[in-house]
Scaffold this motif. Structure first.
Motif, short mmCIF file in Angstrom:
data_model
loop_
_atom_site.label_atom_id
_atom_site.label_comp_id
_atom_site.label_asym_id
_atom_site.label_seq_id
_atom_site.Cartn_x
_atom_site.Cartn_y
_atom_site.Cartn_z
N LEU A 227 0.83 -1.23 0.00
CA LEU A 227 0.00 0.00 0.00
C LEU A 227 0.85 1.27 0.00
O LEU A 227 0.40 2.33 -0.40
N SER A 232 0.70 -0.13 -5.63
CA SER A 232 -0.73 0.12 -5.36
C SER A 232 -1.14 1.53 -5.80
O SER A 232 -2.05 2.12 -5.22
N VAL A 235 -4.83 2.40 -5.98
CA VAL A 235 -5.65 1.86 -4.88
C VAL A 235 -5.80 2.93 -3.80
O VAL A 235 -4.80 3.37 -3.22
#
Ligand code: NAP
Length: 248
Positions: A227, A232, A235
Motif C-alpha cells: 500500500l 498500489s 488503490v
C-alpha cells in the motif's frame, strides 16, 4: 525488491508487535524510518540501532499519538530530521476489553482516544507537507472487528470502524492531491496484544481461520509495503483484510 527506496515513513507504535515488523520491513526495503513508542523506551532505542544497521536513517521518538499537540510537534520534529514524510502508518493501538454492562467510561474514552483520535491527530499533521509534495500514502491499522463487531470489545470495534470511515473520507478529500489513504484489517495476529487472550479463546479463533493458524506481524507488514509503494498506485479508500480468510 527495494519497493520504498529512499522514501521516508513515519510509523506510530513501533516498539513491538506489528509496528516493529513494519518498521523493520520498510528499513529492509530501503526506506528511512521515523517511528514512535509510548512507554517502551529501551525497546525503542534498541529498534533504532537495529534499523540503522540496514544502512538507512532511523530515529525513534517517544510520543503519545492520542495527544493532538504532541502529534503536531512530532511531525515537526520528523520533518526537521528527515525533510519530508512520504508515508504515514497509523499503527498505535490498545485494547481495554469488557462487556458493555461492565465497561467504564474510562475504558471507552481511552480506547477511542488512542485508537481513533490518534489517526486524526497524525493524519491532520502530515497532510500539509504531503499536499506540498503532491504525493503521499497514509495507511491505517483497523481490524476485522471494526467490520464485524465483537462481544466484549464495543470500544475497540467502534474505534476500528471509525478508522474505516475516516480512511474513506480522507481518500475522497485528498485523491485529487495524489494522496492515497487505505486501511488494513488484520484478523488474529500473534503479538503481545493477542498474547493477553486465554489459550481456549486462541484455539477457538484458530479453528475458525481457513488457513488454520494465526498470522505473523510480517504478513501485515508486507501488505503495508504494497500500500505504501507504487505497486498500489491506483488503490485508495480501501480496507484490505489480512486475516487468513477468517472474515469470509
Ligand atoms: P501491541 O503489540 O500491543 O503494540 C502496540 C504498540 O502501540 C506498542 O508499540 C505501543 O508502544 C504503541 N502504543 C500504544 N499506545 C500508544 C500511544 N498512545 N502512542 C503511541 N504509541 C502507542 O499491538 P499489535 O498487536 O502490534 O497491534 C498493532 C495495531 O494492529 C493496533 O492498532 C491493533 O489494534 C491492530 N490490530 C492488531 C491485531 C492483532 O491480532 N494483534 C488484530 C487487528 C488489529 P509502547 O510499547 O511504548 O506501549
Amino acid at each position: 525488491m527495494n519497493l520504498v527506496q529512499d522514501k521516508v515513513v513515519l510509523v506510530t507504535g513501533a516498539s513491538r508487535g506489528i509496528g516493529k515488523a513494519i518498521a523493520t520491513q520498510f528499513a529492509k526495503a530501503g526506506a528511512h524510518v521515523a517511528f514512535t513508542y509510548l512507554s517502551s523506551v529501551e525497546k525503542g532505542q534498541a529498534l533504532e540501532k537495529e534499523l540503522s544497521s540496514f544502512g538507512i536513517k532511523a530515529k525513534g521518538y517517544q510520543s503519545d499519538a492520542s495527544q493532538y499537540a504532541e502529534s503536531e510537534a512530532l511531525v515537526e520534529a520528523v520533518l526537521a530530521d528527515f525533510q519530508t514524510i512520504d508515508i504515514l502508518i497509523n499503527n498505535a493501538g490498545i485494547t481495554k476489553d469488557g462487556l458493555l454492562m461492565r465497561m467504564s467510561e474510562e475504558q471507552w474514552d481511552d480506547v477511542i482516544r488512542v485508537n481513533l483520535k490518534s489517526v486524526f491527530n497524525l493524519t491532520k499533521a502530515v497532510i500539509k507537507p504531503m499536499m506540498k509534495a503532491k504525493s503521499g500514502s497514509i495507511i491505517n491499522l483497523t481490524s476485522i472487528v471494526g467490520i464485524k463487531g465483537n462481544a466484549g470489545q464495543a470500544n475497540y470495534s467502534a474505534s476500528k470502524a471509525g478508522i474505516i470511515g475516516f480512511t474513506k473520507s480522507v481518500a475522497l478529500e485528498l485523491g485529487s492531491r495524489n494522496i492515497r489513504c487505505n486501511s488494513i484489517a488484520p484478523g488474529f495476529i500473534e503479538t503481545e496484544m493477542t498474547g493477553e487472550l486465554n489459550e481456549a479463546t486462541v484455539e477457538e479463533w484458530k479453528k475458525a481461520i481457513p488457513l488454520k493458524r494465526g498470522g505473523e506481524a510480517n504478513e501485515v507488514a508486507n501488505v503495508c509495503l504494497f500500500l505504501a509503494s507504487d505497486l498500489s498506485s491506483y488503490v485508495t479508500g480501501q480496507t484490505i483484510q489480512v486475516d487468513g480468510g477468517l472474515l469470509t
